[in-house]
Motif scaffolding. Structure first.
Motif, PDB file in Angstrom:
ATOM      1  N   VAL A  37      50.891  66.690  49.632  1.00 23.71           N
ATOM      2  CA  VAL A  37      50.610  67.698  48.611  1.00 23.71           C
ATOM      3  C   VAL A  37      49.881  66.999  47.473  1.00 23.71           C
ATOM      4  N   ILE A  38      48.611  67.296  47.326  1.00 23.18           N
ATOM      5  CA  ILE A  38      47.827  66.692  46.245  1.00 23.18           C
ATOM      6  C   ILE A  38      48.048  67.501  44.977  1.00 23.18           C
ATOM      7  N   VAL A  39      48.596  66.856  43.965  1.00 18.38           N
ATOM      8  CA  VAL A  39      48.729  67.445  42.631  1.00 18.38           C
ATOM      9  C   VAL A  39      47.639  66.793  41.781  1.00 18.38           C
ATOM     10  N   PRO A  40      46.626  67.550  41.359  1.00 19.52           N
ATOM     11  CA  PRO A  40      45.461  66.931  40.724  1.00 19.52           C
ATOM     12  C   PRO A  40      45.636  66.639  39.241  1.00 19.52           C
ATOM     13  N   PHE A  41      46.880  66.343  38.855  1.00 19.29           N
ATOM     14  CA  PHE A  41      47.207  66.004  37.468  1.00 19.29           C
ATOM     15  C   PHE A  41      48.218  64.866  37.486  1.00 19.29           C
ATOM     16  N   GLY A  42      48.418  64.251  36.326  1.00 19.40           N
ATOM     17  CA  GLY A  42      49.269  63.077  36.254  1.00 19.40           C
ATOM     18  C   GLY A  42      50.747  63.379  36.437  1.00 19.40           C
ATOM     19  N   ILE A  80      39.020  66.198  40.688  1.00 24.40           N
ATOM     20  CA  ILE A  80      38.986  65.050  41.601  1.00 24.40           C
ATOM     21  C   ILE A  80      39.978  65.257  42.753  1.00 24.40           C
ATOM     22  N   GLY A  81      41.196  65.632  42.419  1.00 25.62           N
ATOM     23  CA  GLY A  81      42.179  65.884  43.465  1.00 25.62           C
ATOM     24  C   GLY A  81      41.819  67.079  44.320  1.00 25.62           C
ATOM     25  N   ALA A  82      41.280  68.128  43.677  1.00 26.98           N
ATOM     26  CA  ALA A  82      40.894  69.320  44.434  1.00 26.98           C
ATOM     27  C   ALA A  82      39.792  68.997  45.435  1.00 26.98           C
ATOM     28  N   ARG A  83      38.846  68.166  45.017  1.00 31.19           N
ATOM     29  CA  ARG A  83      37.755  67.798  45.921  1.00 31.19           C
ATOM     30  C   ARG A  83      38.293  67.015  47.126  1.00 31.19           C
ATOM     31  N   GLU A  84      39.306  66.204  46.904  1.00 31.34           N
ATOM     32  CA  GLU A  84      39.881  65.446  48.017  1.00 31.34           C
ATOM     33  C   GLU A  84      40.435  66.388  49.089  1.00 31.34           C
ATOM     34  N   VAL A  85      41.084  67.449  48.656  1.00 29.52           N
ATOM     35  CA  VAL A  85      41.624  68.420  49.610  1.00 29.52           C
ATOM     36  C   VAL A  85      40.498  69.246  50.229  1.00 29.52           C
ATOM     37  N   MET A  97      48.100  71.725  45.280  1.00 24.91           N
ATOM     38  CA  MET A  97      48.770  72.606  44.326  1.00 24.91           C
ATOM     39  C   MET A  97      48.009  72.537  43.009  1.00 24.91           C
ATOM     40  N   HIS A  98      47.392  73.630  42.603  1.00 21.54           N
ATOM     41  CA  HIS A  98      46.500  73.662  41.435  1.00 21.54           C
ATOM     42  C   HIS A  98      46.869  74.878  40.588  1.00 21.54           C
ATOM     43  N   HIS A  99      46.039  75.164  39.603  1.00 26.47           N
ATOM     44  CA  HIS A  99      46.248  76.370  38.797  1.00 26.47           C
ATOM     45  C   HIS A  99      44.901  76.875  38.301  1.00 26.47           C
ATOM     46  N   ALA A 111      32.217  72.196  38.393  1.00 23.05           N
ATOM     47  CA  ALA A 111      32.560  71.838  39.772  1.00 23.05           C
ATOM     48  C   ALA A 111      31.693  72.681  40.693  1.00 23.05           C
ATOM     49  N   ASP A 112      31.241  72.081  41.781  1.00 21.88           N
ATOM     50  CA  ASP A 112      30.366  72.795  42.703  1.00 21.88           C
ATOM     51  C   ASP A 112      31.152  73.445  43.840  1.00 21.88           C
ATOM     52  N   PHE A 113      32.422  73.748  43.595  1.00 18.34           N
ATOM     53  CA  PHE A 113      33.263  74.453  44.548  1.00 18.34           C
ATOM     54  C   PHE A 113      34.266  75.274  43.749  1.00 18.34           C
ATOM     55  N   GLY A 114      34.945  76.186  44.439  1.00 17.84           N
ATOM     56  CA  GLY A 114      35.895  77.036  43.739  1.00 17.84           C
ATOM     57  C   GLY A 114      36.993  77.537  44.652  1.00 17.84           C
ATOM     58  N   TYR A 115      37.721  78.509  44.146  1.00 17.12           N
ATOM     59  CA  TYR A 115      38.901  78.977  44.872  1.00 17.12           C
ATOM     60  C   TYR A 115      38.558  79.587  46.223  1.00 17.12           C
ATOM     61  N   GLU A 116      37.353  80.150  46.377  1.00 17.66           N
ATOM     62  CA  GLU A 116      36.975  80.758  47.658  1.00 17.66           C
ATOM     63  C   GLU A 116      36.784  79.728  48.759  1.00 17.66           C
ATOM     64  N   ASP A 117      36.695  78.455  48.395  1.00 19.46           N
ATOM     65  CA  ASP A 117      36.465  77.392  49.372  1.00 19.46           C
ATOM     66  C   ASP A 117      37.762  76.856  49.972  1.00 19.46           C
ATOM     67  N   PHE A 118      38.890  77.480  49.640  1.00 20.69           N
ATOM     68  CA  PHE A 118      40.183  77.062  50.169  1.00 20.69           C
ATOM     69  C   PHE A 118      40.873  78.255  50.832  1.00 20.69           C
ATOM     70  N   GLU A 119      41.848  77.937  51.679  1.00 19.69           N
ATOM     71  CA  GLU A 119      42.708  78.969  52.262  1.00 19.69           C
ATOM     72  C   GLU A 119      43.922  79.143  51.343  1.00 19.69           C
ATOM     73  N   PRO A 120      44.201  80.356  50.876  1.00 15.90           N
ATOM     74  CA  PRO A 120      45.396  80.553  50.052  1.00 15.90           C
ATOM     75  C   PRO A 120      46.662  80.455  50.882  1.00 15.90           C
ATOM     76  N   ILE A 121      47.671  79.794  50.336  1.00 15.69           N
ATOM     77  CA  ILE A 121      48.976  79.685  50.991  1.00 15.69           C
ATOM     78  C   ILE A 121      49.996  80.554  50.253  1.00 15.69           C
ATOM     79  N   ALA A 122      50.151  80.299  48.964  1.00 16.71           N
ATOM     80  CA  ALA A 122      51.131  81.046  48.171  1.00 16.71           C
ATOM     81  C   ALA A 122      50.928  80.731  46.694  1.00 16.71           C
ATOM     82  N   GLY A 123      51.460  81.600  45.867  1.00 15.02           N
ATOM     83  CA  GLY A 123      51.504  81.355  44.423  1.00 15.02           C
ATOM     84  C   GLY A 123      52.955  81.226  44.011  1.00 15.02           C
ATOM     85  N   THR A 124      53.260  80.211  43.199  1.00 14.84           N
ATOM     86  CA  THR A 124      54.644  80.003  42.774  1.00 14.84           C
ATOM     87  C   THR A 124      54.698  79.759  41.274  1.00 14.84           C
ATOM     88  N   VAL A 125      55.632  80.399  40.606  1.00 18.76           N
ATOM     89  CA  VAL A 125      55.979  80.139  39.209  1.00 18.76           C
ATOM     90  C   VAL A 125      54.866  80.607  38.253  1.00 18.76           C
TER      91      VAL A 125
END
Length: 322
Positions: A37-42, A80-85, A97-99, A111-125
């Motif tokens: 699970v890539i969390v793209p924050f510290g 950076i983390g989002a691009r890795e995924v 896991m992003h927001h 960024a040259d990509f966005g939410y449409e470039d991923f498969e949605p799994i779920a939203g939490t919290v």
């Protein structure tokens, strides 16, 4: 039919049944190794804490046969983390896991990509944000802060993750008062902004309410909850709207996979996250961290991201022009 033909037919049938059985077992077997699970924050911020609470709940429940492994890949407001995924193999073993920063970076052209470039799994919290100043700051209300930002434009320094949530909040606050302008400073995530605010290197910052709970009682002071209503566990902290400043900023955590990830992997991950979010202990943990323990399935998340993109787009487009 002679004996040799019968034997060959029997072998062929056995092979066919074996292949079918193997295929069924392969489908049922996911996952067969740990899921990253890539969390793209510290580490230590609201995103990281969310991922780790759900990681523990899923492991405790045993809803997945393999563990989740949290990997922090911070930088560029999550890009950076989002691009890795984005470029990971779509096999269900690397997810994100992003927001809403994913949307704002896309809308701002950062960024040259966005939410449409991923498969949605779920939203939490559902998280809101807290606007805070140093403990001995002269500003007691959001209105006083914005008055100062209007009287002396580009003087008050607001800590931000440029192109991210805190930057968008700054722009929304500026819109709420004619002439108000902050000097946006690239600081980083919540932990970095806390250090800068407590050390008086900046004048104001916004934190996810979850992160603020970790910093509460330190050398910072809250001015307002950036939510439509007061938070039940922070009853004495007024909203910005109550102070005459109609700014509210809330967002979900998005769980996403590389485009093309098999449906069976998405379904199992979605089910595991839903089960974790239904755990009373998890709900209590998030409530104590000033967040709303709600759940969105994959379809609901896709709709919510599209709606949030429309909401954030005008602010994001402005963010690169300031």
């Amino acid at each position: 039919m002679h004996r040799g033909q019968i034997k060959r037919l029997f072998v062929a049938a056995a092979i066919g049944v074996g292949l079918l059985t193997t295929a069924v077992h392969a489908e049922d077997a996911y996952p067969t190794k740990p899921i990253k699970v890539i969390v793209p924050f510290g580490a230590g911020g609201g995103s990281d804490l969310t991922a780790r609470v759900l990681q523990k709940a899923i492991d405790d429940q045993g809803t997945l046969s393999q563990p989740l492994t949290i990997i922090n890949v911070p930088g560029a407001a999550g890009s950076i983390g989002a691009r890795e995924v984005l470029h990971a193999s779509p096999d269900g073993y690397t997810i994100l896991m992003h927001h809403v920063a994913l949307l704002s970076r896309q809308a701002a052209g950062l960024a040259d990509f966005g939410y449409e470039d991923f498969e949605p799994i779920a939203g939490t919290v559902l998280y809101s944000h807290v606007l805070a100043v140093p403990k001995d700051s002269p500003y007691q209300t959001v209105g006083e802060l914005l008055d100062a930002a209007a009287e002396n434009p580009n003087t008050l320094v607001m800590g931000a993750n440029l192109g991210g949530n805190t930057h968008m909040i700054g722009l929304m606050l500026e819109d709420a008062r004619d002439g108000a302008k902050f000097r946006m400073a690239q600081i980083g995530g919540d932990a970095d902004n806390f250090a800068a605010l407590a050390g008086k290197q900046i004048d104001v910052a916004a934190f996810s309410a979850s992160s603020y709970q970790s910093f509460e009682g330190s050398n910072i002071r809250p001015l307002a909850m950036l939510n439509d209503e007061r938070w039940p566990t922070l009853p004495d902290l007024p909203t910005a709207a109550e102070q005459g400043v109609p700014v509210s900023f809330s967002h979900y955590m998005y769980w996403l996979a590389p485009k093309g990830t098999p449906a069976e992997a998405i379904d199992k991950l979605e089910a595991a996250l839903q089960s974790a979010m239904e755990d009373p202990a998890v709900q209590e943990a998030f409530s104590k961290r000033y967040s709303d323990p709600v759940f969105l399935n994959a379809d609901q998340l896709e709709e919510r991201m599209a709606a949030q993109y429309q909401w954030i787009e005008p602010y994001a487009e402005r963010s690169t022009k300031k």
